[in-house]
Design a protein around this motif. Sequence first.
Motif, short mmCIF file in Angstrom:
data_model
loop_
_atom_site.label_atom_id
_atom_site.label_comp_id
_atom_site.label_asym_id
_atom_site.label_seq_id
_atom_site.Cartn_x
_atom_site.Cartn_y
_atom_site.Cartn_z
N ARG A 45 3.92 2.76 2.06
CA ARG A 45 3.85 3.24 3.43
C ARG A 45 5.23 3.62 3.95
N GLU A 72 4.55 -5.04 1.44
CA GLU A 72 4.33 -4.04 0.41
C GLU A 72 4.40 -4.70 -0.96
N TRP A 122 2.51 -8.03 -0.69
CA TRP A 122 1.25 -7.67 -0.01
C TRP A 122 0.05 -8.11 -0.84
N ARG A 123 0.08 -7.87 -2.14
CA ARG A 123 -1.07 -8.24 -2.99
C ARG A 123 -1.36 -9.73 -2.89
N ARG A 176 -2.82 -10.48 0.64
CA ARG A 176 -4.15 -9.91 0.78
C ARG A 176 -5.17 -10.72 -0.02
N ARG A 223 2.25 7.71 4.29
CA ARG A 223 2.61 7.18 2.98
C ARG A 223 3.77 7.98 2.38
N ARG A 236 -5.66 -0.56 1.06
CA ARG A 236 -5.15 -1.07 2.32
C ARG A 236 -6.14 -0.90 3.46
#
Length: 469
Positions: A94, A114, A118-119, A122, A350, A414
Amino acid sequence: MKKPLQSCPVHAGSDKPASVNHPVGSWPPGPDAGLTGWGLLSQMSSDLMGTLEAWQREFGDLVHVRTWPEHQVIVSDPQLARELLVNQADSLQRWERALAVYRRVHGHSVLIAEGQAWRGKRQTLQPDFTRKSVQAFSPSILEAGRQAFDHWPRDEASWPIESALTSLTMEVIIRMMFSSGMGEDAAQAEKAVHTLMVASTDELWRPASLPDWMPWQWERRRARLLLNALIERHLQARLAQSPDDWPEDLLSRLLCLHRQQPQDWPLQAIRDECKTAFLAGHETVAASLVWWAWCMASYPAAQEKARTEAAAAWPGEEDGMVDMTALRYVSQTLQESMRLYPAVPLLMSRRAIQPVSLGGWTFPVRTVFMVPMQLMQKDARWFPEPLAYRPERFDPQADKAPQGAYLPFGGGPRVCLGQHLAMTEMTLLAAQLLRRYRLALPDGAPPPRPVFHVSQRPKLPLALRIERI
């Protein structure tokens, strides 16, 4: 007279992209940028969605916008948007400017993170936001709705429904997060959120951010400190309790992560997730309900049909055990209002971190991509008579628009983490409202003009006529 939008040349009468390959280093058509293209930024900042719509009409579904030192590509075709967001997701991150702006409010939450960070976030948070998991919040939603609607007037010619719905969704998210209400903080919190939204949108168009300690930033600084204090007060109150006494809410779930994985989930991470849950968890829901209320007041037949369904869903007292399929048409009215007036009309841009192939073009590293969902959701190629309000478009038996044409919660990896919670909350509150009130337009009221400040709201606070049933 507007020039009609032509069929996408990439698709050219086929369900699959045509094999058109443009030379590497070339760009799709776009507006004349002049020497720097900064004049285009001025157009976008004054009327972003109107400017993007005009460029789509003139140049098509892939538009190149040169604003030195950036190359931006606007993607307004469903198949290409899906290709970008899903199949090319690993080639994108992003836009760093947006992340820098939003990080000042959200910290390093799952919204901002990110890559591997982020993974991890999430994957850890996902189980609490599945369609099945969010049903546990239905009693809290219904109780907040009951208490709010009991305090609305019986009959009002011009009721400030936008403010009332914003206060209600703020109350709902606070109950889901902290098992307590907003209390005296509601008015101040609503003002603080609006201040931060407007300031963040304005900041996106600047090359750098000014620190909050500068004198002219006092209003933003005060809003940020108020939000931080709200979160901190609830956090410290919970930490003072024995874990055995913690209620079943979002804060307790986050604090359990802190206890189990203190390195990965320090207290600051808990604060950041709470801020994102509070801001994202009420603002876009409130904006969506405001536009829905306008649509209901504007289309009495749809309102009456939805009211009949809502009345039948609870033969007696409202309870948390309602079958959501019993509110299918109510949900369809919300989906159609979100099509016409998406709370977030375009995705966060992005940046390509690898070359991206899209629609026969090869875009180099550092290209910035923008996906304006609102343009696709009002496109006659995907939604016949696109400006007409037709909840029946979302009937399970109706013809479906192509994948990627309707993205109220985003798309790809996302996609909004809280989409199921948002739809559950909006559907229950909308049904509760319809069971109690009839909505109508105030005499002589003009259609609201949408303005974009992170979320899309009416330019002037929306007021409607309400009548107790």
